[in-house]
Design a protein around this motif. Structure first.
Motif, PDB file in Angstrom:
ATOM      1  N   ASN A  63       0.814  -1.223   0.000  1.00  0.00           N
ATOM      2  CA  ASN A  63       0.000   0.000   0.000  1.00  0.00           C
ATOM      3  C   ASN A  63       0.849   1.276   0.000  1.00  0.00           C
ATOM      4  N   GLN A  64       2.031   1.217  -0.571  1.00  0.00           N
ATOM      5  CA  GLN A  64       2.926   2.381  -0.539  1.00  0.00           C
ATOM      6  C   GLN A  64       2.990   3.126  -1.873  1.00  0.00           C
ATOM      7  N   ASN A  65       2.299   2.618  -2.869  1.00  0.00           N
ATOM      8  CA  ASN A  65       2.303   3.260  -4.181  1.00  0.00           C
ATOM      9  C   ASN A  65       3.724   3.483  -4.697  1.00  0.00           C
ATOM     10  N   ASN A  66       4.562   2.465  -4.496  1.00  0.00           N
ATOM     11  CA  ASN A  66       5.956   2.556  -4.953  1.00  0.00           C
ATOM     12  C   ASN A  66       6.063   2.214  -6.435  1.00  0.00           C
ATOM     13  N   LYS A  67       5.379   2.982  -7.253  1.00  0.00           N
ATOM     14  CA  LYS A  67       5.392   2.717  -8.691  1.00  0.00           C
ATOM     15  C   LYS A  67       6.741   3.080  -9.288  1.00  0.00           C
ATOM     16  N   LYS A  68       7.228   2.237 -10.167  1.00  0.00           N
ATOM     17  CA  LYS A  68       8.486   2.491 -10.862  1.00  0.00           C
ATOM     18  C   LYS A  68       8.191   2.619 -12.355  1.00  0.00           C
ATOM     19  N   SER A  69       9.110   3.255 -13.068  1.00  0.00           N
ATOM     20  CA  SER A  69       8.865   3.514 -14.490  1.00  0.00           C
ATOM     21  C   SER A  69       8.878   2.228 -15.307  1.00  0.00           C
ATOM     22  N   MET A  70       9.547   1.192 -14.790  1.00  0.00           N
ATOM     23  CA  MET A  70       9.610  -0.087 -15.494  1.00  0.00           C
ATOM     24  C   MET A  70       9.111  -1.193 -14.576  1.00  0.00           C
ATOM     25  N   LEU A  71       8.354  -2.130 -15.132  1.00  0.00           N
ATOM     26  CA  LEU A  71       7.823  -3.248 -14.342  1.00  0.00           C
ATOM     27  C   LEU A  71       8.942  -3.998 -13.629  1.00  0.00           C
ATOM     28  N   ILE A  72      10.075  -4.236 -14.304  1.00  0.00           N
ATOM     29  CA  ILE A  72      11.146  -5.027 -13.723  1.00  0.00           C
ATOM     30  C   ILE A  72      11.893  -4.291 -12.606  1.00  0.00           C
ATOM     31  N   ASN A  73      11.528  -3.040 -12.340  1.00  0.00           N
ATOM     32  CA  ASN A  73      12.128  -2.312 -11.233  1.00  0.00           C
ATOM     33  C   ASN A  73      11.209  -2.273 -10.004  1.00  0.00           C
ATOM     34  N   ARG A  74      10.072  -2.967 -10.077  1.00  0.00           N
ATOM     35  CA  ARG A  74       9.169  -2.969  -8.925  1.00  0.00           C
ATOM     36  C   ARG A  74       9.652  -3.939  -7.854  1.00  0.00           C
ATOM     37  N   ILE A 113      16.325   1.275  -7.612  1.00  0.00           N
ATOM     38  CA  ILE A 113      16.229   0.658  -6.293  1.00  0.00           C
ATOM     39  C   ILE A 113      16.197   1.778  -5.262  1.00  0.00           C
ATOM     40  N   ASN A 114      15.600   1.491  -4.121  1.00  0.00           N
ATOM     41  CA  ASN A 114      15.382   2.531  -3.118  1.00  0.00           C
ATOM     42  C   ASN A 114      16.634   2.863  -2.308  1.00  0.00           C
ATOM     43  N   ASN A 115      17.685   2.078  -2.465  1.00  0.00           N
ATOM     44  CA  ASN A 115      18.937   2.383  -1.765  1.00  0.00           C
ATOM     45  C   ASN A 115      20.099   2.521  -2.738  1.00  0.00           C
ATOM     46  N   MET A 116      19.833   3.225  -3.826  1.00  0.00           N
ATOM     47  CA  MET A 116      20.842   3.388  -4.868  1.00  0.00           C
ATOM     48  C   MET A 116      22.118   4.042  -4.346  1.00  0.00           C
ATOM     49  N   GLU A 117      21.986   4.991  -3.429  1.00  0.00           N
ATOM     50  CA  GLU A 117      23.183   5.662  -2.905  1.00  0.00           C
ATOM     51  C   GLU A 117      24.063   4.679  -2.134  1.00  0.00           C
ATOM     52  N   LYS A 118      23.452   3.743  -1.434  1.00  0.00           N
ATOM     53  CA  LYS A 118      24.235   2.716  -0.743  1.00  0.00           C
ATOM     54  C   LYS A 118      24.901   1.791  -1.766  1.00  0.00           C
ATOM     55  N   TYR A 119      24.153   1.445  -2.819  1.00  0.00           N
ATOM     56  CA  TYR A 119      24.696   0.576  -3.862  1.00  0.00           C
ATOM     57  C   TYR A 119      25.962   1.177  -4.463  1.00  0.00           C
ATOM     58  N   LYS A 120      25.960   2.472  -4.690  1.00  0.00           N
ATOM     59  CA  LYS A 120      27.107   3.139  -5.303  1.00  0.00           C
ATOM     60  C   LYS A 120      28.342   3.089  -4.411  1.00  0.00           C
TER      61      LYS A 120
END
Length: 244
Positions: A98-109, A164-171
């Motif tokens: 229920n967070q409406n975390n829509k992403k521009s691409m299906l494979i990024n959900r 991804i929601n933690n892209m800064e950590k990934y980098k």
């Protein structure tokens, strides 16, 4: 939290010495502030009204039990690594129901990317578990492919299309560990998603335990099951009202 864990260990009939062994593996992770945060079902509901932390602990206990049963002299299973994979597998960044975390691409959900978020957070918060390259390979591969047969999003260049929601950590994670993540997300890659089970027995056992816990204990309604696909759980508001 310990009372809850001991209750679960009793439910699975763990003898006292195995309770102690399991807790020695789990305690450094489950008492971390980020893990404790995920034990609040009002903040991090995972399946229905089951908190993310509770789900992970259940998975880890079942993973241990299956590993103990299946491990043989000819096909040994590293109990410690299997449990660590279970404790890391869903440490994703943000609640998804229920967070409406829509992403521009299906494979990024969420369903396709949360294993990547989980291993990035695990490396960030628990770097000591990734100091051995041999163990890092097993843990990373197990977390990335824990949803099998559901696929995971492959990481390809250009990285900008990965949401991804933690892209800064990934980098910021070490390059050699980032390379392991990229490598395992590209196994059996078809149209930017990886259809692969873990290469290692520890990851395979953990993936089986995850299905057992999810479908036998966590998901108690059709709406909760559908939420795994849609991200929308109409029952969640009622669940959370009861928790207040």
């Amino acid at each position: 939290m310990l009372n809850h864990i001991y209750k679960l260990l009793d439910e699975y009939q763990f003898p006292d010495e195995e309770k102690e062994f399991f807790l020695n593996i789990a305690s450094p992770i489950i008492f971390h502030k980020e893990f404790i945060k995920r034990c609040d079902a009002k903040v991090f509901p995972h399946h229905g009204n089951v908190s993310l932390g509770s789900h992970i602990i259940n998975d880890a206990i079942v993973t241990y039990a299956i590993s103990k049963k299946k491990s043989t002299s000819t096909n040994p299973i590293d109990l410690r690594l299997a449990v660590i994979i279970a404790l890391f597998h869903d440490l994703y960044e943000k609640p998804w129901q229920n967070q409406n975390n829509k992403k521009s691409m299906l494979i990024n959900r969420h369903g396709f990317t949360h294993p990547i978020e989980a291993i990035v957070n695990a490396i960030t918060w628990f770097p000591e578990y990734f100091e051995s390259i041999d163990e890092a390979k097993i843990i990373i591969d197990g977390v990335i492919h824990h949803m099998y047969p559901f696929p995971v999003r492959s990481i390809n260049v250009p990285i900008e299309i990965l949401e991804i929601n933690n892209m800064e950590k990934y980098k910021k994670i070490p390059l050699h560990l980032k390379a392991l993540i990229i490598e395992t997300t590209n196994i059996n890659n078809i149209r930017n998603i990886s259809f692969s089970k873990s290469k290692y027995i520890e990851g395979q056992v953990m993936a089986s335990a995850d299905k057992i816990v999810s479908f036998n204990k966590d998901l108690k309604s059709i709406k909760s099951i559908l939420a795994c696909v849609t991200g929308i759980n109409p029952e969640l508001e009622n669940y959370q009202m009861k928790l207040k």
